[in-house]
Design a protein around this motif. Structure first.
Motif, PDB file in Angstrom:
ATOM      1  N   ALA A 455     -85.683 -58.957 -29.640  1.00 18.74           N
ATOM      2  CA  ALA A 455     -86.842 -58.763 -30.510  1.00 18.74           C
ATOM      3  C   ALA A 455     -86.410 -58.472 -31.944  1.00 18.74           C
ATOM      4  O   ALA A 455     -87.001 -58.994 -32.892  1.00 18.74           O
ATOM      5  CB  ALA A 455     -87.712 -57.628 -29.978  1.00 18.74           C
ATOM      6  N   LEU A 456     -85.380 -57.655 -32.101  1.00 22.20           N
ATOM      7  CA  LEU A 456     -84.902 -57.340 -33.447  1.00 22.20           C
ATOM      8  C   LEU A 456     -84.342 -58.577 -34.139  1.00 22.20           C
ATOM      9  O   LEU A 456     -84.560 -58.789 -35.337  1.00 22.20           O
ATOM     10  CB  LEU A 456     -83.830 -56.253 -33.380  1.00 22.20           C
ATOM     11  CG  LEU A 456     -84.314 -54.827 -33.095  1.00 22.20           C
ATOM     12  CD1 LEU A 456     -83.124 -53.886 -32.987  1.00 22.20           C
ATOM     13  CD2 LEU A 456     -85.263 -54.351 -34.183  1.00 22.20           C
ATOM     14  N   THR A 457     -83.631 -59.410 -33.373  1.00 18.60           N
ATOM     15  CA  THR A 457     -83.077 -60.638 -33.952  1.00 18.60           C
ATOM     16  C   THR A 457     -84.185 -61.574 -34.403  1.00 18.60           C
ATOM     17  O   THR A 457     -84.146 -62.121 -35.515  1.00 18.60           O
ATOM     18  CB  THR A 457     -82.170 -61.344 -32.927  1.00 18.60           C
ATOM     19  OG1 THR A 457     -81.087 -60.480 -32.577  1.00 18.60           O
ATOM     20  CG2 THR A 457     -81.621 -62.639 -33.486  1.00 18.60           C
ATOM     21  N   ARG A 458     -85.187 -61.778 -33.543  1.00 18.05           N
ATOM     22  CA  ARG A 458     -86.286 -62.676 -33.902  1.00 18.05           C
ATOM     23  C   ARG A 458     -87.068 -62.141 -35.096  1.00 18.05           C
ATOM     24  O   ARG A 458     -87.455 -62.893 -35.998  1.00 18.05           O
ATOM     25  CB  ARG A 458     -87.225 -62.867 -32.704  1.00 18.05           C
ATOM     26  CG  ARG A 458     -88.313 -63.890 -32.959  1.00 18.05           C
ATOM     27  CD  ARG A 458     -89.104 -64.191 -31.712  1.00 18.05           C
ATOM     28  NE  ARG A 458     -89.875 -63.034 -31.275  1.00 18.05           N
ATOM     29  CZ  ARG A 458     -90.717 -63.070 -30.236  1.00 18.05           C
ATOM     30  NH1 ARG A 458     -90.842 -64.183 -29.524  1.00 18.05           N
ATOM     31  NH2 ARG A 458     -91.393 -61.992 -29.885  1.00 18.05           N
ATOM     32  N   GLN A 459     -87.288 -60.817 -35.109  1.00 20.05           N
ATOM     33  CA  GLN A 459     -88.023 -60.204 -36.204  1.00 20.05           C
ATOM     34  C   GLN A 459     -87.270 -60.354 -37.519  1.00 20.05           C
ATOM     35  O   GLN A 459     -87.837 -60.756 -38.538  1.00 20.05           O
ATOM     36  CB  GLN A 459     -88.259 -58.728 -35.880  1.00 20.05           C
ATOM     37  CG  GLN A 459     -89.199 -58.006 -36.817  1.00 20.05           C
ATOM     38  CD  GLN A 459     -89.363 -56.559 -36.411  1.00 20.05           C
ATOM     39  OE1 GLN A 459     -88.398 -55.824 -36.303  1.00 20.05           O
ATOM     40  NE2 GLN A 459     -90.600 -56.145 -36.174  1.00 20.05           N
ATOM     41  N   ARG A 460     -85.975 -60.046 -37.490  1.00 20.30           N
ATOM     42  CA  ARG A 460     -85.183 -60.146 -38.719  1.00 20.30           C
ATOM     43  C   ARG A 460     -85.032 -61.594 -39.145  1.00 20.30           C
ATOM     44  O   ARG A 460     -84.917 -61.870 -40.352  1.00 20.30           O
ATOM     45  CB  ARG A 460     -83.816 -59.492 -38.490  1.00 20.30           C
ATOM     46  CG  ARG A 460     -82.932 -59.523 -39.706  1.00 20.30           C
ATOM     47  CD  ARG A 460     -81.797 -58.542 -39.618  1.00 20.30           C
ATOM     48  NE  ARG A 460     -82.236 -57.179 -39.833  1.00 20.30           N
ATOM     49  CZ  ARG A 460     -81.457 -56.205 -40.308  1.00 20.30           C
ATOM     50  NH1 ARG A 460     -80.206 -56.469 -40.612  1.00 20.30           N
ATOM     51  NH2 ARG A 460     -81.914 -54.995 -40.474  1.00 20.30           N
ATOM     52  N   ASN A 461     -85.040 -62.517 -38.191  1.00 22.39           N
ATOM     53  CA  ASN A 461     -84.956 -63.942 -38.502  1.00 22.39           C
ATOM     54  C   ASN A 461     -86.122 -64.356 -39.396  1.00 22.39           C
ATOM     55  O   ASN A 461     -85.938 -65.001 -40.438  1.00 22.39           O
ATOM     56  CB  ASN A 461     -84.975 -64.741 -37.196  1.00 22.39           C
ATOM     57  CG  ASN A 461     -84.400 -66.133 -37.377  1.00 22.39           C
ATOM     58  OD1 ASN A 461     -84.227 -66.603 -38.486  1.00 22.39           O
ATOM     59  ND2 ASN A 461     -84.108 -66.800 -36.281  1.00 22.39           N
ATOM     60  N   GLY A 462     -87.325 -63.950 -38.984  1.00 20.94           N
ATOM     61  CA  GLY A 462     -88.505 -64.292 -39.774  1.00 20.94           C
ATOM     62  C   GLY A 462     -88.476 -63.652 -41.146  1.00 20.94           C
ATOM     63  O   GLY A 462     -88.780 -64.298 -42.162  1.00 20.94           O
ATOM     64  N   TRP A 463     -88.105 -62.381 -41.188  1.00 21.05           N
ATOM     65  CA  TRP A 463     -88.037 -61.684 -42.476  1.00 21.05           C
ATOM     66  C   TRP A 463     -87.030 -62.356 -43.408  1.00 21.05           C
ATOM     67  O   TRP A 463     -87.278 -62.510 -44.611  1.00 21.05           O
ATOM     68  CB  TRP A 463     -87.645 -60.228 -42.260  1.00 21.05           C
ATOM     69  CG  TRP A 463     -88.684 -59.401 -41.581  1.00 21.05           C
ATOM     70  CD1 TRP A 463     -90.012 -59.689 -41.453  1.00 21.05           C
ATOM     71  CD2 TRP A 463     -88.487 -58.144 -40.923  1.00 21.05           C
ATOM     72  NE1 TRP A 463     -90.656 -58.696 -40.766  1.00 21.05           N
ATOM     73  CE2 TRP A 463     -89.740 -57.735 -40.431  1.00 21.05           C
ATOM     74  CE3 TRP A 463     -87.379 -57.337 -40.707  1.00 21.05           C
ATOM     75  CZ2 TRP A 463     -89.907 -56.536 -39.733  1.00 21.05           C
ATOM     76  CZ3 TRP A 463     -87.546 -56.142 -40.016  1.00 21.05           C
ATOM     77  CH2 TRP A 463     -88.799 -55.752 -39.535  1.00 21.05           C
ATOM     78  N   ARG A 464     -85.875 -62.724 -42.849  1.00 22.25           N
ATOM     79  CA  ARG A 464     -84.819 -63.320 -43.662  1.00 22.25           C
ATOM     80  C   ARG A 464     -85.257 -64.666 -44.229  1.00 22.25           C
ATOM     81  O   ARG A 464     -85.018 -64.966 -45.407  1.00 22.25           O
ATOM     82  CB  ARG A 464     -83.564 -63.498 -42.805  1.00 22.25           C
ATOM     83  CG  ARG A 464     -82.364 -64.069 -43.541  1.00 22.25           C
ATOM     84  CD  ARG A 464     -81.718 -63.023 -44.409  1.00 22.25           C
ATOM     85  NE  ARG A 464     -80.563 -63.535 -45.123  1.00 22.25           N
ATOM     86  CZ  ARG A 464     -79.856 -62.820 -45.971  1.00 22.25           C
ATOM     87  NH1 ARG A 464     -80.179 -61.571 -46.219  1.00 22.25           N
ATOM     88  NH2 ARG A 464     -78.816 -63.340 -46.586  1.00 22.25           N
ATOM     89  N   LEU A 465     -85.892 -65.492 -43.397  1.00 30.73           N
ATOM     90  CA  LEU A 465     -86.334 -66.802 -43.863  1.00 30.73           C
ATOM     91  C   LEU A 465     -87.367 -66.678 -44.970  1.00 30.73           C
ATOM     92  O   LEU A 465     -87.295 -67.361 -46.000  1.00 30.73           O
ATOM     93  CB  LEU A 465     -86.907 -67.597 -42.684  1.00 30.73           C
ATOM     94  CG  LEU A 465     -85.895 -68.307 -41.782  1.00 30.73           C
ATOM     95  CD1 LEU A 465     -86.598 -68.918 -40.583  1.00 30.73           C
ATOM     96  CD2 LEU A 465     -85.153 -69.373 -42.567  1.00 30.73           C
ATOM     97  N   ILE A 466     -88.347 -65.808 -44.760  1.00 26.52           N
ATOM     98  CA  ILE A 466     -89.400 -65.631 -45.767  1.00 26.52           C
ATOM     99  C   ILE A 466     -88.803 -65.104 -47.070  1.00 26.52           C
ATOM    100  O   ILE A 466     -89.116 -65.588 -48.164  1.00 26.52           O
ATOM    101  CB  ILE A 466     -90.494 -64.677 -45.242  1.00 26.52           C
ATOM    102  CG1 ILE A 466     -91.219 -65.310 -44.047  1.00 26.52           C
ATOM    103  CG2 ILE A 466     -91.486 -64.327 -46.336  1.00 26.52           C
ATOM    104  CD1 ILE A 466     -92.168 -64.362 -43.343  1.00 26.52           C
TER     105      ILE A 466
END
Length: 738
Positions: A455-466
Motif C-alpha cells: 500500500a505504501l509503495t502504490r501510494q508513494r507511486n501516485g504521489w511521485r508521478l503527480i
C-alpha cells in the motif's frame, strides 16, 4: 472542527521547515563554495551528494548521540559504497553484480526500524548518483575523497547547528506535539455533536491518535534527551520550561482520554439535552487554546490571552442541576455520575491548559529531587539497538524484510536492463542522446518509491508521478521565461529547502520541489538544454511502472502482520491494567504509612506511565497497519470486521483504564463487585474463563466507577471473542502468506 491556526503558519513554525532549512543549507554550501569560489563545478556536485547522504540521517527526535552516530555511519558506509560502485562501474560484469547486491544488503537494514531504513536509503542514494558519471579506477579515489569531505562537512556543520540551536529545535518539536494534541481534542469534541456520524468520527479520531502518538514520541525524545540539573543557568531554566510544558501536555492528554464513553448510549439517553453541546463547545475552545499555545511556543512567545471556558462549564452545571431535578439521579445513577465525571474532567482540562500557559510565562522548577525524576524520565526515551543477530535472523523467505530486499534488488536489476535497452535503441539515441546518460534516474525512482508494504509503495507511486508531472510543467514555464541566473539560483535554493521540509508533511509537494531542484541543477550544468525535462518525466514514469510491477514479487501483505500487532496491543493493554493496579496498591500503602514521596509509589507510577506510553505506541502501530491493509487490493484483505472491532474496543479499554485507575487509587479498598469487575477484565484479556459481577456498587464515590468498569468488561470480552475469531473465521484460509 479543528483548531483555527492556519496549516501554512503551523508548517513554517514547525521543526519540519526548520530541519529542511538546516539540511538544504548543509547540502548546498559545499557545492556553492566549490563552484562559486573555485570554479570546481563537478567537485561541488560530488561533495553535495556526499553531504546529502549524511543529511538523510539528520532527523529530529532522539538523543543527540544517536543522530551523530547515524550520520557517522552514513558517512562511512556511504564512502565505502561510493568507492565500491565507482570501481565496479568500469567493469561491464561487476556493475551488474554489485548494484543488485548493494540494493539487497542496504534494504535489509529496515530490520532496524526507521533509522535503519534511512541509513540504507542514504547508501542507495549515493550508489545511484555515483552511476551518473563513469569513473576510471584512477578517478575513484578522488571522487570518493570529495564525497567523504562533503559528508564530513555536513556532519560537523550539523553538530554545531544542533549545539547552538538546541532550544529552538525542542520548542518546535513540542509545538508539533501540542498541535497534534489540539487536533485530537477537537476531534473528540465531534462525539458530543448529535448531528455528526459516530463511525466517521471514530475513523478520524483513530487517525488523529496515531499522528499524535508519533508527534508525542518525537517531542519526548527531544525534550527528555537533556534534562534540567536544578541550576540557575539560563539553559537550565529553558530546559525546565519545556519539560514543564511536556509533562502538562501528557497530563492533559490523560484527562482527555478519560472522557471516553459510550457515545451512542449517551446520545440515545440525552438526544435533546444541551449538555452534550456545552461539552462539545468547551472541548473546541480548549482545543483552540492548546493550538494557540502551540503557535506561541513555536514563535518563542508567551501565552497570556485565552478563550474562556467558564460560560460552557457553568451552563453544563445548570443542565446537570436540571437533570437532577428531573430525577435522573434516581432513574439512572450511572449516567448521572458519568456526566458529573465529564464535567470534572473538563474543569481539570481547563486548569491544565491554564497551567501550561502559566509555565510558558514562568518556568518554575518542581519541588522534587531532580536527579531521581531525571532517572525516571530517561526511561521514556526511545532506545535504538543495532544487533547483528536481528539482521541474520531475518535472512529467510518468511521475513517481510528479506522479501522486500529481494524485491528491491530485482527492481534495480530490471531498471538497469531497461536503461541499457534505451541507450541501445536507435530512435532514442537519435532523438535524445542524453537520455542514455540519465538512465540512473530510473533506478533512483524505483529506490525512492519502493517501500516494504504494498500500500505504501502504490501510494508513494501516485504521489511521485503527480509531483514529477507538476514539477516538469513548472520547470518548462521557468525556462521559457528566461529569468536572470541569480533568480534561478534563488529559486533553486528555495526548492531545495521546501523539498526537504515537505517530505514528511506532503510527499506530492515535496516531489514537485525536488523535481524543480534537479532540473534547475541540470539547467546550470548544461545551459539551454530543456530536453532534460522530458527525460526526467519519461524516466520517472518507467521507474514508477517498474516499482509497482515489482511490488507483486514476494509481496508482504499487511494482513500477515496484523494478528501479531493485535496480540501486541492486547499485551500492552493488559500490562497497562496490571501497572495501574500495582500503582493503586502502592498508593494505598503509602497513604497508610503517611509517606507521600514513597519510593515504591513513584516507581509504580513510573511503570504505569510507561505502560500508558506502550499502549499508545501499540495502538498506533496496529491502526496504521490496518489502514494500510484497507488500501491494498480487496482480495488481499481478511478479517476486516474483526480487526476493526479490535481497534475500537482496545481504544475504549485503554481510555477506561486511564479513567478508573486514578479513582481507585483514592479508595482505601474496593468492594467485591468492583474487584470482580477488574478480575473479569483481566481474565478476558488473558483468554481465561471470566465471571463478571452481577452487580457493581454505585453508592457514594463508587457510582463514578460503575459505568467505566462495565465498559472495560464489555471491551475485554469483545477483544477475546474477536481474537478467537481471527483463526476460525470463514476466510481463515486466506491467512497464509501469499
Amino acid at each position: 472542527m479543528t483548531p483555527s491556526t492556519p496549516q501554512l503558519q503551523r508548517f513554517f513554525y514547525s521543526h519540519y521547515f526548520f530541519g529542511g532549512l538546516r539540511q538544504a543549507t548543509g547540502v548546498l554550501l559545499p557545492a556553492l563554495v566549490l563552484s562559486g569560489l573555485f570554479g570546481w563545478t563537478a567537485a561541488g556536485f560530488v561533495a553535495a551528494v556526499g553531504a546529502a547522504c549524511v543529511a538523510i540521517l539528520d532527523q529530529p527526535g532522539g538523543p543527540r548521540r544517536y543522530g551523530i552516530n547515524g550520520m557517522f555511519a552514513a558517512l562511512c558506509l556511504g564512502s565505502a559504497t561510493t568507492a565500491m560502485t565507482g570501481l565496479a562501474a568500469s567493469h561491464a560484469l561487476a556493475i551488474w553484480l554489485v548494484v543488485p547486491a548493494l540494493c539487497f544488503a542496504f534494504s535489509m537494514l529496515t530490520v532496524y526500524g526507521k533509522h535503519g531504513g534511512l541509513l540504507g536509503f542514504a547508501c542507495l542514494l549515493i550508489m545511484t548518483l555515483t552511476l551518473r558519471t563513469p569513473l576510471t579506477p584512477a578517478d575513484v579515489l578522488q571522487h570518493t575523497l570529495t564525497s567523504f569531505l562533503g559528508g564530513a562537512f555536513y556532519l560537523i556543520y550539523s553538530a554545531i547547528a544542533h549545539r547552538v540551536l538546541w532550544h529552538r529545535e525542542e520548542q518546535q518539536a513540542l509545538s508539533v506535539a501540542l498541535f497534534a494534541t489540539a487536533d485530537y481534542i477537537a476531534t473528540r469534541a465531534r462525539f458530543y455533536d448529535v448531528h455528526l456520524d459516530l463511525d466517521e468520527s471514530y475513523r478520524q479520531l483513530i487517525r488523529r491518535q496515531a499522528a499524535m502518538t508519533d508527534a508525542h514520541q518525537a517531542a519526548r525524545d527531544m525534550v527528555l534527551r537533556e534534562l534540567p540539573r536544578g541550576t540557575t543557568s539560563r539553559a537550565d531554566r529553558l530546559r525546565q520550561g519545556l519539560l514543564n510544558l511536556f509533562v502538562d501536555m501528557v497530563s492533559l492528554l490523560d484527562s482527555t482520554v478519560a472522557t471516553h464513553t459510550d457515545y451512542a448510549t449517551l446520545r440515545q439517553a440525552l438526544p435533546d439535552s444541551d449538555a452534550l453541546l456545552f461539552v462539545r463547545d468547551a472541548m473546541r475552545k480548549l482545543a483552540d487554546n492548546v493550538s494557540g499555545l502551540a503557535l506561541n511556543v513555536a514563535r518563542n512567545r508567551r501565552t497570556r490571552v485565552r478563550n474562556s471556558v467558564k460560560a460552557e462549564l457553568r451552563a453544563l452545571e445548570f443542565e446537570l442541576q436540571q437533570l437532577r431535578e428531573q430525577g435522573l439521579l434516581q432513574s439512572n445513577p450511572e449516567l448521572y455520575a458519568l456526566l458529573v465525571q465529564v464535567l470534572r474532567r473538563l474543569r481539570n482540562m481547563t486548569r491544565q491548559v491554564d497551567r501550561m500557559a502559566d509555565h510558558s510565562v514562568n518556568p518554575l522548577p518542581p519541588d522534587s529531587d531532580l536527579s531521581k525524576a531525571n532517572r525516571s524520565l530517561n526511561r521514556f526515551l526511545t532506545r535504538q539497538k543495532w544487533q547483528l543477530g536481528l539482521l541474520t535472523h531475518n535472512l529467510h523467505g518468511q521475513s517481510a524484510h528479506f522479501r522486500y530486499a529481494i524485491r528491491v534488488a530485482i527492481a534495480a536489476l530490471l531498471s538497469m536492463v531497461v536503461g541499457n535497452l534505451l541507450a541501445l535503441t536507435p530512435m532514442v539515441r537519435t532523438l535524445d542522446p542524453g537520455m542514455a546518460g540519465h538512465s540512473y534516474w530510473i533506478i533512483l525512482t524505483v529506490l525512492i518509491i519502493m517501500k516494504p508494504g504494498f500500500a505504501l509503495t502504490r501510494q508513494r507511486n501516485g504521489w511521485r508521478l503527480i509531483g514529477t508531472l507538476i514539477g516538469c510543467g513548472l520547470s518548462l514555464v521557468l525556462f521559457y521565461l528566461g529569468l536572470n541566473p541569480k533568480l534561478y539560483l534563488l529559486i533553486l535554493v528555495a526548492c531545495s529547502v521546501l523539498g526537504y521540509s515537505l517530505i514528511q508533511v506532503n510527499y506530492t509537494l515535496s516531489a514537485v520541489f525536488n523535481t524543480l531542484f534537479v532540473l534547475l541543477v541540470f539547467h546550470f550544468l548544461v545551459p539551454g538544454s530543456n530536453t532534460v525535462v522530458g527525460e526526467r518525466l519519461v524516466d520517472t514514469v518507467i521507474g514508477s511502472i517498474l516499482a509497482l510491477t515489482c511490488s507483486y514479487i514476494l509481496p508482504s501483505w499487511e494482513r500477515n502482520t496484523l494478528e501479531d500487532l493485535a496480540r501486541a496491543m492486547r499485551t500492552a493493554n493488559q500490562a497497562f491494567l496490571h501497572g495501574g493496579l500495582a500503582f493503586v496498591q502502592a498508593s494505598r500503602l503509602a497513604r497508610r504509612a503517611g509517606r507521600a514521596d514513597d519510593a515504591e509509589l513513584q516507581e509504580a507510577e513510573t511503570q504505569w506511565k510507561l505502560g500508558r506510553k506502550n499502549v499508545h505506541i501499540a495502538f498506533s502501530n496496529f491502526a496504521a497497519a490496518f489502514y494500510r491493509m484497507m488500501d491494498e487490493p480487496t482480495r488481499r484483505q481478511r478479517h476486516v470486521p474483526e480487526f476493526n472491532r479490535l481497534m475500537i474496543q482496545h481504544h475504549a479499554l485503554a481510555s477506561q483504564i486511564a479513567a478508573v485507575i486514578p479513582q481507585l487509587a483514592l479508595l482505601d479498598a474496593e468492594p467485591d463487585g468492583i474487584r470482580q469487575a477488574l478480575a473479569a477484565t483481566d481474565d478476558f484479556l488473558a483468554d481465561r474463563p471470566a465471571a463478571p459481577p452481577n452487580v457493581i456498587e454505585t453508592d457514594g464515590d463508587h457510582a463514578a466507577l460503575a459505568y467505566p468498569l462495565r465498559q472495560m468488561i464489555k471491551a475485554a470480552q469483545q477483544i477475546r471473542d474477536n481474537m478467537q475469531a481471527l483463526g476460525s473465521g470463514p476466510d481463515g484460509a486466506r491467512a497464509q502468506p501469499a
